[in-house]
Structure formats: structure tokens, C-alpha cells
Design an enzyme around this catalytic site. Sequence first.
Site, PDB file in Angstrom:
ATOM      1  N   TYR A 184      -5.818  14.684 -10.285  1.00 38.08           N
ATOM      2  CA  TYR A 184      -4.767  13.933 -10.984  1.00 38.08           C
ATOM      3  C   TYR A 184      -3.693  14.871 -11.526  1.00 38.08           C
ATOM      4  O   TYR A 184      -2.495  14.625 -11.362  1.00 38.08           O
ATOM      5  CB  TYR A 184      -5.385  13.128 -12.124  1.00 38.08           C
ATOM      6  CG  TYR A 184      -4.414  12.200 -12.818  1.00 38.08           C
ATOM      7  CD1 TYR A 184      -4.088  10.969 -12.271  1.00 38.08           C
ATOM      8  CD2 TYR A 184      -3.811  12.571 -14.018  1.00 38.08           C
ATOM      9  CE1 TYR A 184      -3.190  10.121 -12.901  1.00 38.08           C
ATOM     10  CE2 TYR A 184      -2.906  11.732 -14.656  1.00 38.08           C
ATOM     11  CZ  TYR A 184      -2.606  10.504 -14.097  1.00 38.08           C
ATOM     12  OH  TYR A 184      -1.714   9.672 -14.720  1.00 38.08           O
ATOM     13  N   LYS A 192       0.311  14.964 -10.337  1.00 35.77           N
ATOM     14  CA  LYS A 192       1.408  14.673 -11.259  1.00 35.77           C
ATOM     15  C   LYS A 192       2.320  15.886 -11.467  1.00 35.77           C
ATOM     16  O   LYS A 192       3.531  15.734 -11.671  1.00 35.77           O
ATOM     17  CB  LYS A 192       0.854  14.165 -12.589  1.00 35.77           C
ATOM     18  CG  LYS A 192       0.160  12.804 -12.494  1.00 35.77           C
ATOM     19  CD  LYS A 192       1.115  11.718 -12.003  1.00 35.77           C
ATOM     20  CE  LYS A 192       0.495  10.338 -12.047  1.00 35.77           C
ATOM     21  NZ  LYS A 192       1.424   9.275 -11.629  1.00 35.77           N
ATOM     22  N   ASP A 236       0.879  -1.167   0.000  1.00 29.02           N
ATOM     23  CA  ASP A 236       0.000   0.000   0.000  1.00 29.02           C
ATOM     24  C   ASP A 236       0.916   1.216   0.000  1.00 29.02           C
ATOM     25  O   ASP A 236       1.555   1.528   1.005  1.00 29.02           O
ATOM     26  CB  ASP A 236      -0.886  -0.016   1.239  1.00 29.02           C
ATOM     27  CG  ASP A 236      -1.752   1.241   1.365  1.00 29.02           C
ATOM     28  OD1 ASP A 236      -1.625   2.157   0.522  1.00 29.02           O
ATOM     29  OD2 ASP A 236      -2.541   1.313   2.326  1.00 29.02           O
ATOM     30  N   ASN A 253       5.457   3.553  -9.997  1.00 27.33           N
ATOM     31  CA  ASN A 253       4.498   3.448 -11.092  1.00 27.33           C
ATOM     32  C   ASN A 253       3.043   3.497 -10.620  1.00 27.33           C
ATOM     33  O   ASN A 253       2.150   3.844 -11.390  1.00 27.33           O
ATOM     34  CB  ASN A 253       4.755   2.139 -11.846  1.00 27.33           C
ATOM     35  CG  ASN A 253       3.684   1.826 -12.864  1.00 27.33           C
ATOM     36  OD1 ASN A 253       3.628   2.415 -13.938  1.00 27.33           O
ATOM     37  ND2 ASN A 253       2.799   0.886 -12.532  1.00 27.33           N
TER      38      ASN A 253
END
Length: 259
Positions: A153, A157, A60, A87
Site C-alpha cells: 500500500y 501511494k 474495473d 478514488n
Amino acid sequence: MPRFDNQTVLVTGGTGGQGASHVRAFHAEGANVVIGDIDAERGAALAAELGTRAHFIRLDVTDESSWCAAVLAAESAFGALNVLVNNAGVQNPPAPIEKTDQATWSRILDINLTGTFLGIKVAAPALRRAGGGAIVNIASTMSLGGTAHYAPYVASKWAVRGLTRTAALELGRDNIRVNTIHPGVIATSFIHEPAVGATVAIADFYSPEPFAIPRLGEPTDVSRLLLFLTSSDASFITGSEYVIDGGLLLGPALQTEAA
């Protein structure tokens, strides 16, 4: 001789479309692979498929103790950790900022950003013990611009880019290189299936027709770049960003008849 003989690689999100491709690519190049994922069934199956030099650990990425267990498992199974691939990532259901709830915001940043931060934090001492190594954080072309309805998101990023550069500065003198890969639209379930709570998929918003290279990317396209960045061929590269998107960010490739 395979490029990664006697090296150990930990890949998070290692059972997903891109993650499993990366795991297989490293294994084919001689690496010991540690598959980190929350999906124990798929992780165990992938490790069994690869057989020797493959180990699954339930990971996790939002939990520091889980990270500690994963790094310890890598060192216990194979003696050292040489490469970390951050990843693991999730997408938010598309919604304007005004209609994005805080729980969604927190979940996306916890996995995409905090998970990457914890990976660097916990793996760095192990890479140092191994005499150096490489970390690659998988970001996104969405971290190079704005994308409506994907604020969590995009923000996560973008932050990974800054985190990567800071880590590259801090770890470079320890012979640990840190870089980012920014995939565009890659043909995996991540873009073909709706995110949790969504009814549409990312692929519904994109057609590769205007791309300079008019196709969706394949996971192996990213894996090949990843192998280069983590190999000795890239020993003088750190803090860098590699876009792999078929020309998506270039703008549309207008088709005109020859004069």
C-alpha cells in the site's frame, strides 16, 4: 449558483465510504455524477437515490477497456467529462515484507497505481475535448513516510505522488490540472474493517488522542477539500499535495498544565 452546474464528474470507488461522500458532494453542487465501481448493486442503489444527474457504470480500474467504457458512458450520458477523481483503492493485510506474497503485492499495485495510471491515460483526451478540467488522485498519509507491515500500500501511494506530478507537467498546457489529496485516518469501513485476508483493521493501530485535532476524520472533510481543488477557485493549482489528517503527521500533541 452551484459550483459544478453543467459539469460532469467521474468518481472511481464511488460506492465506498469516501467515494460515496464525494459523489453526493458533487451532486449537491449541481454536477452530473458518474459513479464508477465494481459493486453494481451498491452503485445502482446510489444512482437511484440521487436520481437525476446520476449514472452508474461498472468499472474495473485495472482494465483499460473498462475505463474506455466508463469515459464513453460519461460523455454519452452528459455530453462531456470535466473532472476525474481517482478514488478507488484497496489495502493489503498487514504483514512484514518477508511474509508478503507477490500476488498481494501485485493486486495492491494493480488497483491503487495502475488503476490511477489508466484513469489519467483514458480520461485525459476526454478532458481535453471538454476544454480542460481537473484530476484529483486520492493518495494517503502513508505516501509521505514508511509504515511497517503495509509495504504494498505504501509503495503504491508513493508512486501515485510521482505519477501525479508527471501528469501535471504533461497536461497543464491543455488546461488540465492534476493534484493529490492525502487523507489520514478517515472514519470509513476502509479503516474500521480488516482488509481481505486480515484479522485486524487499520483503526486498531491508531488512536486520535495524540492528534492536534483529536478525532478521526470524516469523509465529508475530504469531500470539501476535493470540491475546492476541482473548482475554478483552484485554477492556478496543479501538481500539489494536500494533507488532511488532523495533525497526525505533526507528531503527538503533548498535554501540559498551564503554568
